[in-house]
Scaffold this active site. Sequence first.
Site, PDB file in Angstrom:
ATOM      1  N   ASP A 140      40.126  35.263  44.129  1.00  0.00           N
ATOM      2  CA  ASP A 140      41.113  36.117  43.471  1.00  0.00           C
ATOM      3  C   ASP A 140      41.602  37.175  44.454  1.00  0.00           C
ATOM      4  OD1 ASP A 140      42.452  36.521  41.125  1.00  0.00           O
ATOM      5  OD2 ASP A 140      40.733  37.335  40.023  1.00  0.00           O
TER       6      ASP A 140
ATOM      7  N   LYS B 194      44.031  32.940  43.934  1.00  0.00           N
ATOM      8  CA  LYS B 194      44.693  33.209  42.654  1.00  0.00           C
ATOM      9  C   LYS B 194      45.306  34.591  42.730  1.00  0.00           C
ATOM     10  CE  LYS B 194      42.472  34.401  38.674  1.00  0.00           C
ATOM     11  NZ  LYS B 194      43.134  35.683  38.383  1.00  0.00           N
TER      12      LYS B 194
ATOM     13  N   GLU C  31      46.226  34.260  30.209  1.00  0.00           N
ATOM     14  CA  GLU C  31      45.175  35.151  29.677  1.00  0.00           C
ATOM     15  C   GLU C  31      45.638  35.882  28.426  1.00  0.00           C
ATOM     16  OE1 GLU C  31      43.022  37.554  32.489  1.00  0.00           O
ATOM     17  OE2 GLU C  31      41.976  38.635  30.901  1.00  0.00           O
TER      18      GLU C  31
ATOM     19  N   ASP D 152      38.293  38.775  40.440  1.00  0.00           N
ATOM     20  CA  ASP D 152      38.150  40.205  40.744  1.00  0.00           C
ATOM     21  C   ASP D 152      37.439  40.924  39.597  1.00  0.00           C
ATOM     22  OD1 ASP D 152      40.216  40.085  38.939  1.00  0.00           O
ATOM     23  OD2 ASP D 152      41.596  41.358  40.071  1.00  0.00           O
ATOM     24  N   SER D 153      37.081  40.171  38.536  1.00  0.00           N
ATOM     25  CA  SER D 153      36.194  40.685  37.492  1.00  0.00           C
ATOM     26  C   SER D 153      34.833  41.039  38.095  1.00  0.00           C
ATOM     27  CB  SER D 153      36.026  39.659  36.370  1.00  0.00           C
ATOM     28  OG  SER D 153      35.658  38.405  36.895  1.00  0.00           O
TER      29      SER D 153
HETATM   30  O1  KIV Z   1      38.845  37.937  37.495  1.00  0.00           O
HETATM   31  C1  KIV Z   1      38.626  37.039  36.689  1.00  0.00           C
HETATM   32  O2  KIV Z   1      37.466  36.749  36.386  1.00  0.00           O
HETATM   33  C2  KIV Z   1      39.774  36.350  36.130  1.00  0.00           C
HETATM   34  C3  KIV Z   1      39.677  35.499  34.909  1.00  0.00           C
HETATM   35  C4  KIV Z   1      40.781  34.552  34.772  1.00  0.00           C
HETATM   36  C5  KIV Z   1      38.431  35.028  34.390  1.00  0.00           C
HETATM   37  O3  KIV Z   1      40.815  36.498  36.656  1.00  0.00           O
END
Ligand code: KIV
Length: 262
Positions: free
Chosen positions: A82, A112, A181, A43-44
């Site tokens: 994500d 995730k 993280e 979600d980045s």
């Molecule tokens: O959103 C993301 O990119 C992440 C990281 C673990 C890189 O959750």
Amino acid sequence: MSCLKKLREKYLAGEKLVFLTGYDALMADILAEAGVDFILVGDSLSNVIAGYDSTLPITMEQMLWHTQMTVRGAKGVPVVADMPFLSYEVSVEQALINAGRFIKEGGAAAVKLEGGTSAEPVIKALTEAHIPVCGHVGLQPQSVLTLGGYSVQGKSKDDAERIKRDALAVQEAGAFAVVLEMIPSKLAAEITDMLSIPTIGIGAGPHCSGQVLVTHDLLGFNERKLKIAKRYAEMREVALSALKSYVSDVKKGATPSEENSF
Ligand code: KIV
């Protein structure tokens, strides 16, 4: 062999696992050729591509669309999607519906989601519905409003114990791996030793079972350098220099040449 079985074999053999973010077919194609084990549609996406200043605004529909793009370019490398903010916290039922969309419509191999003990019921329900889940503890960027920032977590004894409990809860709920993280290396090493599923570190030092980074950070697409991401290229510089040459050539009438014309 299923991607989770392969991951498990590599983990048990002590091979370091490589996850990297990808948000579209073009990057997925390059990541697949580079030999990553998993591609994460993080979600980045919200910060890196959409230009927001946090991960909170990105929606289910946007994450789903980018998951589809990524899967199309991934050449069979498994893709983890994500789950965006508030797509799994409202109810277990909604989490099941949304995670199911990533699998059925997105083509993802797994999802995730952030959270430790609080996410246990959701992780359990998803794994019972045969949706593989990667957990995410330590710094949880979706909690930025209550955390007040993106600082290193687990520095105090109490906080370190809380993160250990979170990691254990994620494993016990059935997750196949857990992202750690922004926690101290020593704590990440302790958690990695304590768990029987792989830990995937980001800003968590070298002792995790694997590593994940935002690909754009390691490739140097952003001006801002991050402590957690060694830069393996300076893509912003490369792109800028090429684009400046192009602008100058067009202004001078030097391109397109005969060679580029019909
Ligand atoms: O959103 C993301 O990119 C992440 C990281 C673990 C890189 O959750």
